[in-house]
Motif scaffolding. Structure first.
Motif, short mmCIF file in Angstrom:
data_model
loop_
_atom_site.label_atom_id
_atom_site.label_comp_id
_atom_site.label_asym_id
_atom_site.label_seq_id
_atom_site.Cartn_x
_atom_site.Cartn_y
_atom_site.Cartn_z
N ALA A 78 0.54 -0.95 0.08
CA ALA A 78 -0.03 0.03 0.25
C ALA A 78 0.99 1.01 0.44
O ALA A 78 1.62 1.23 0.54
CB ALA A 78 -0.77 -0.20 1.13
N GLY A 79 0.49 2.26 -0.61
CA GLY A 79 1.03 3.48 -1.19
C GLY A 79 2.61 3.90 -2.09
O GLY A 79 3.18 4.55 -2.28
N THR A 80 2.32 2.52 -2.72
CA THR A 80 3.25 2.56 -3.65
C THR A 80 2.75 2.82 -5.17
O THR A 80 1.30 2.58 -5.15
CB THR A 80 3.99 0.83 -4.09
OG1 THR A 80 2.97 0.06 -3.87
CG2 THR A 80 4.72 0.89 -2.57
N ILE A 81 3.54 3.50 -5.93
CA ILE A 81 2.98 3.64 -7.09
C ILE A 81 1.97 1.87 -7.76
O ILE A 81 1.11 2.32 -8.64
CB ILE A 81 4.06 4.31 -8.19
CG1 ILE A 81 4.32 5.71 -7.96
CG2 ILE A 81 3.49 4.43 -10.06
CD1 ILE A 81 3.02 6.48 -8.20
N GLU A 82 3.04 1.22 -8.13
CA GLU A 82 2.16 -0.33 -8.52
C GLU A 82 0.75 -0.77 -7.83
O GLU A 82 0.17 -0.85 -8.41
CB GLU A 82 3.61 -1.31 -7.88
CG GLU A 82 4.84 -1.20 -9.07
CD GLU A 82 6.41 0.09 -8.14
OE1 GLU A 82 5.20 0.41 -7.31
OE2 GLU A 82 7.06 0.14 -8.86
N ARG A 83 1.20 -0.27 -6.48
CA ARG A 83 -0.42 -0.66 -5.87
C ARG A 83 -1.34 0.31 -6.52
O ARG A 83 -2.41 -0.37 -6.72
CB ARG A 83 -0.49 -0.31 -4.49
CG ARG A 83 -1.59 -0.83 -3.59
CD ARG A 83 -1.95 -2.39 -3.91
NE ARG A 83 -2.79 -2.89 -2.64
CZ ARG A 83 -3.61 -2.83 -2.24
NH1 ARG A 83 -1.63 -3.35 -1.45
NH2 ARG A 83 -4.39 -3.08 -0.52
N ALA A 84 -1.18 1.52 -6.53
CA ALA A 84 -1.68 1.88 -7.27
C ALA A 84 -2.82 1.82 -8.83
O ALA A 84 -3.99 1.55 -9.05
CB ALA A 84 -1.45 3.73 -7.28
N LYS A 85 -1.81 1.40 -9.46
CA LYS A 85 -1.86 0.85 -10.35
C LYS A 85 -3.08 -0.83 -10.61
O LYS A 85 -3.56 -1.03 -11.63
CB LYS A 85 -0.70 0.28 -11.31
CG LYS A 85 0.09 1.79 -12.06
CD LYS A 85 0.74 1.18 -12.51
CE LYS A 85 1.64 2.84 -13.12
NZ LYS A 85 3.82 2.44 -13.70
N GLN A 86 -1.61 -1.64 -9.91
CA GLN A 86 -2.55 -2.49 -9.99
C GLN A 86 -3.78 -3.08 -9.46
O GLN A 86 -5.05 -3.04 -9.49
CB GLN A 86 -2.05 -3.64 -8.34
CG GLN A 86 -2.82 -4.61 -7.65
CD GLN A 86 -2.42 -5.31 -6.27
OE1 GLN A 86 -1.10 -5.52 -6.27
NE2 GLN A 86 -3.14 -5.61 -5.39
N ASP A 87 -4.63 -1.77 -8.10
CA ASP A 87 -5.94 -1.06 -7.77
C ASP A 87 -6.36 -0.87 -9.36
O ASP A 87 -7.76 -1.04 -8.75
CB ASP A 87 -6.01 -0.65 -7.00
CG ASP A 87 -5.27 -0.36 -5.42
OD1 ASP A 87 -5.16 -2.01 -5.44
OD2 ASP A 87 -4.90 -0.24 -4.32
N SER A 88 -6.48 0.13 -9.87
CA SER A 88 -6.40 0.82 -10.74
C SER A 88 -7.84 -1.18 -11.80
O SER A 88 -8.32 -0.73 -12.08
CB SER A 88 -5.92 1.35 -11.88
OG SER A 88 -6.40 1.89 -13.42
N PHE A 89 -6.72 -1.95 -11.79
CA PHE A 89 -6.48 -2.86 -12.56
C PHE A 89 -7.96 -3.72 -12.00
O PHE A 89 -9.10 -4.36 -12.61
CB PHE A 89 -5.76 -3.78 -12.89
CG PHE A 89 -4.84 -3.71 -14.14
CD1 PHE A 89 -5.89 -3.96 -14.92
CD2 PHE A 89 -3.35 -3.10 -13.63
CE1 PHE A 89 -5.04 -3.33 -16.21
CE2 PHE A 89 -3.21 -2.98 -15.36
CZ PHE A 89 -3.35 -2.63 -16.96
#
Length: 201
Positions: A78-89
């Motif tokens: 949580a709090g990483t750019i990768e997590r934000a992209k994952q959550d977007s998917f």
């Protein structure tokens, strides 16, 4: 040990799949949506429900997120750019793919007969097809939506592809999306999940 409560051939499959990926023990208690058992755990009557000790967790996406975060696998921090992209998917899968499937289901069997509009299913099929086009564009080189890392976003989207087969919505018969969905079905945890579902059904 975790306990999953709900009918196996529902979004319960997502939780079984993830627990198989994690290699964790669990118990499956079949219970139909809106049954007395489910209503005692979840006021809206939906499945799945996950029991973790005294905690009662609902909503398949929330449960998958909790399990992945708790065990530190199949998710980015949580709090990483990768997590934000994952959550977007993940959200894309819920909004664009599952949204069309669930609306079709509600107007086929889930809603009372007087509250179904059968004509909307044609619109749902079109919306699902549009979602697949966007997914193919977003998928990139894969092998998974987050590149080399298999995540819970793949579980949500992969489950939607199986739901589409049951709903008779068209899936690609070749190309990147076909290969992506095939790759998901070939995962040992997916195959173990399908065996559990068949046994419990």
């Amino acid at each position: 040990m975790y306990k999953i409560v709900g009918s196996p051939r529902t979004r319960v499959m997502r939780i079984i799949w993830l627990l198989e990926e994690l290699g964790l023990p669990y118990e499956l208690e079949p219970a139909a949506p809106r049954s007395e058992r489910i209503l005692s755990l979840n006021p809206n009557g939906k499945v799945p429900v996950l029991l973790d000790g005294d905690a009662v967790l609902t909503d398949s996406v929330a449960i998958c997120t909790y399990l992945a975060d708790k065990h530190g696998q199949f998710t980015f921090p949580a709090g990483t750019i990768e997590r934000a992209k994952q959550d977007s998917f993940t959200q894309f899968g819920v909004d664009e793919l599952e949204g069309a499937l669930w609306t079709s289901a509600k107007n086929t069997f889930a809603n009372p007969e007087g509250h179904r509009v059968k004509e909307v299913k044609t619109v749902c099929a079109w919306e699902f097809a549009q979602g697949l086009k966007v997914l193919e564009t977003r998928l990139g080189d894969g092998p998974y939506v987050m590149g080399e890392a298999f995540t819970i976003a793949d579980i949500i989207i992969g489950h939607c592809s199986g739901w589409a087969v049951v709903t008779k919505f068209d899936l690609p018969s070749e190309g990147p999306l076909y290969e992506y969905f095939k790759r998901l079905r070939e995962r040992p945890a997916f195959q173990a999940m399908m065996e559990k579902v068949k046994t419990a059904a």
